[in-house]
Design a protein around this motif. Structure first.
Motif, PDB file in Angstrom:
ATOM      1  N   CYS A  70       0.847  -1.200   0.000  1.00 23.84           N
ATOM      2  CA  CYS A  70       0.000   0.000   0.000  1.00 23.84           C
ATOM      3  C   CYS A  70       0.881   1.248   0.000  1.00 23.84           C
ATOM      4  CB  CYS A  70      -0.909  -0.005   1.224  1.00 23.84           C
ATOM      5  SG  CYS A  70      -2.049   1.398   1.300  1.00 23.84           S
ATOM      6  N   ILE A  71       0.622   2.169  -0.941  1.00 25.03           N
ATOM      7  CA  ILE A  71       1.332   3.442  -1.004  1.00 25.03           C
ATOM      8  C   ILE A  71       0.434   4.521  -0.412  1.00 25.03           C
ATOM      9  CG2 ILE A  71       2.500   5.096  -2.471  1.00 25.03           C
ATOM     10  CD1 ILE A  71       3.798   2.398  -2.513  1.00 25.03           C
ATOM     11  N   GLU A  72       0.946   5.221   0.588  1.00 24.85           N
ATOM     12  CA  GLU A  72       0.172   6.262   1.260  1.00 24.85           C
ATOM     13  C   GLU A  72       1.036   7.503   1.433  1.00 24.85           C
ATOM     14  OE1 GLU A  72      -2.317   4.665   4.628  1.00 24.85           O
ATOM     15  OE2 GLU A  72      -0.928   2.985   4.398  1.00 24.85           O
ATOM     16  N   SER A  73       0.461   8.555   1.987  1.00 20.90           N
ATOM     17  CA  SER A  73       1.236   9.750   2.288  1.00 20.90           C
ATOM     18  C   SER A  73       0.584  10.512   3.430  1.00 20.90           C
ATOM     19  CB  SER A  73       1.374  10.657   1.060  1.00 20.90           C
ATOM     20  OG  SER A  73       0.131  11.205   0.694  1.00 20.90           O
ATOM     21  N   VAL A  74       1.392  11.343   4.082  1.00 21.29           N
ATOM     22  CA  VAL A  74       0.910  12.254   5.111  1.00 21.29           C
ATOM     23  C   VAL A  74       1.461  13.639   4.798  1.00 21.29           C
ATOM     24  CG1 VAL A  74       0.710  10.518   6.936  1.00 21.29           C
ATOM     25  CG2 VAL A  74       2.889  11.714   6.599  1.00 21.29           C
ATOM     26  N   VAL A  75       0.874  14.637   5.416  1.00 24.28           N
ATOM     27  CA  VAL A  75       1.387  16.004   5.306  1.00 24.28           C
ATOM     28  C   VAL A  75       2.081  16.343   6.617  1.00 24.28           C
ATOM     29  CG1 VAL A  75       0.813  18.430   4.975  1.00 24.28           C
ATOM     30  CG2 VAL A  75      -0.382  16.670   3.666  1.00 24.28           C
ATOM     31  N   SER A  76       3.361  16.683   6.538  1.00 21.48           N
ATOM     32  CA  SER A  76       4.147  16.989   7.721  1.00 21.48           C
ATOM     33  C   SER A  76       3.798  18.376   8.271  1.00 21.48           C
ATOM     34  CB  SER A  76       5.633  16.901   7.398  1.00 21.48           C
ATOM     35  OG  SER A  76       6.416  16.926   8.574  1.00 21.48           O
ATOM     36  N   GLU A 119      12.846  15.311  -0.063  1.00 21.54           N
ATOM     37  CA  GLU A 119      13.888  15.570  -1.064  1.00 21.54           C
ATOM     38  C   GLU A 119      14.218  14.341  -1.911  1.00 21.54           C
ATOM     39  OE1 GLU A 119      14.777  18.704  -1.314  1.00 21.54           O
ATOM     40  OE2 GLU A 119      14.090  19.430   0.624  1.00 21.54           O
ATOM     41  N   TYR A 120      13.518  13.223  -1.661  1.00 19.13           N
ATOM     42  CA  TYR A 120      13.776  11.999  -2.426  1.00 19.13           C
ATOM     43  C   TYR A 120      12.467  11.430  -2.985  1.00 19.13           C
ATOM     44  CZ  TYR A 120      18.487  11.917  -0.457  1.00 19.13           C
ATOM     45  OH  TYR A 120      19.785  12.237  -0.121  1.00 19.13           O
ATOM     46  N   GLY A 121      12.587  10.782  -4.161  1.00 21.55           N
ATOM     47  CA  GLY A 121      11.490  10.003  -4.702  1.00 21.55           C
ATOM     48  C   GLY A 121      10.196  10.780  -4.791  1.00 21.55           C
ATOM     49  N   SER A 122       9.127  10.142  -4.290  1.00 24.91           N
ATOM     50  CA  SER A 122       7.785  10.716  -4.439  1.00 24.91           C
ATOM     51  C   SER A 122       7.395  11.648  -3.295  1.00 24.91           C
ATOM     52  CB  SER A 122       6.751   9.586  -4.539  1.00 24.91           C
ATOM     53  OG  SER A 122       6.861   8.702  -3.442  1.00 24.91           O
ATOM     54  N   SER A 123       8.274  11.874  -2.314  1.00 22.60           N
ATOM     55  CA  SER A 123       7.983  12.846  -1.263  1.00 22.60           C
ATOM     56  C   SER A 123       8.307  14.256  -1.734  1.00 22.60           C
ATOM     57  CB  SER A 123       8.776  12.516   0.010  1.00 22.60           C
ATOM     58  OG  SER A 123       8.214  11.404   0.664  1.00 22.60           O
ATOM     59  N   GLY A 124       7.808  15.233  -0.996  1.00 28.25           N
ATOM     60  CA  GLY A 124       8.004  16.615  -1.384  1.00 28.25           C
ATOM     61  C   GLY A 124       9.344  17.176  -0.931  1.00 28.25           C
TER      62      GLY A 124
END
Length: 259
Positions: A4-10, A60-65
């Motif tokens: 599962c690919i997910e994300s959060v906002v820091s 700063e890497y890959g699919s993160s902001g």
């Protein structure tokens, strides 16, 4: 096994991606410099039968902001805190190299969402001034459009003995696209306080992993942490360097410690 690919906002608004696989107690992996979360998928796959493994893509890497600059580990510690909150339960945490520094900074601020901590050679011996001249040279290479030279500059500074340029060139060519992330990581590292006394307040049971044939800064860093963290023990993995090739050995050490 489902992934599962997910994300959060820091806290500062930066999007942080992470990948989850497996079932069981949560185990969060924080990658090192110049790598993406894909580097840790073999390790995650070995651990997934026993754990819900969450691999973070650092900013700063890959699919993160990309976050504000200059970069600092405090912001990345907030990234880890946001992922831990999304996980929703106290987790085991494993930080490799620069990811170990992120993890330590997060635990210094708030360790309530982590059950046990494992670290593979966080480069605390390089914190503060040692790599400031290297960062300045790397910035010049980047400004001149030479990211490959920036990568070579970095490995020349941290490797002992220094490999010949011809040996470093293929690696530099492969990693050139990640050079902006390296600049951010070096901004974090050179801004760190080299006095690690404040980390003595981290009372979590901690496993310190080191490679038997690693670079001197790796060994020195583990020695510093062993003397600072109140509940730490060190395990040396035979035949391994700062980036271990024997991934099953790393998985076995983590499983033994986290069980």
């Amino acid at each position: 096994m489902a992934v599962c690919i997910e994300s959060v906002v820091s806290a500062d608004g930066t999007r942080i991606a992470f990948q989850t696989q497996g079932a069981g107690p949560a185990l969060v992996i924080v990658p090192g410099a110049l790598v993406t979360l894909d580097t840790y998928l073999e390790l995650a796959g070995l651990l997934a039968p026993d754990y819900r493994v969450v691999v973070i893509e650092r900013r700063e890497y890959g699919s993160s902001g990309n976050g504000p600059r200059p970069a600092e580990f405090a912001a990345q510690a907030a990234d880890l805190a946001a992922v831990l909150a999304a996980v929703g339960e106290p987790a085991f945490a494993f930080g490799h190299s620069a990811g170990g520094l992120v993890t330590l900074e997060a635990m210094r601020r708030d360790a309530s969402m982590v059950r046990r901590l494992a670290l593979y050679e966080p480069p605390v011996a390089l914190a503060g001034p040692p790599l400031t001249p290297t960062l300045e040279k790397i910035r010049l290479h980047m400004d001149s459009g030479r990211p490959e030279d920036a990568i070579i500059e970095f490995f020349t500074a941290i490797t002992d003995p220094v490999p010949p340029r011809a040996a470093l060139q293929p690696l530099a060519d492969a990693l050139a696209v990640r050079a902006p992330g390296l600049v951010a990581d070096l901004e974090c590292l050179t801004a760190m306080d080299p006095d690690i006394a404040s980390w003595s307040a981290i009372e979590l049971p901690t496993l310190l992993l080191a490679g038997e044939i690693t670079d001197p800064y790796g060994t020195a860093s583990i020695d510093l942490l062993q003397g600072s963290l109140p509940d730490a023990r060190t395990v040396t993995l035979p035949g391994q360097r700062h980036h271990p090739d024997d991934v099953p050995a790393v998985a076995g050490a983590l499983r033994e410690f986290f069980r």
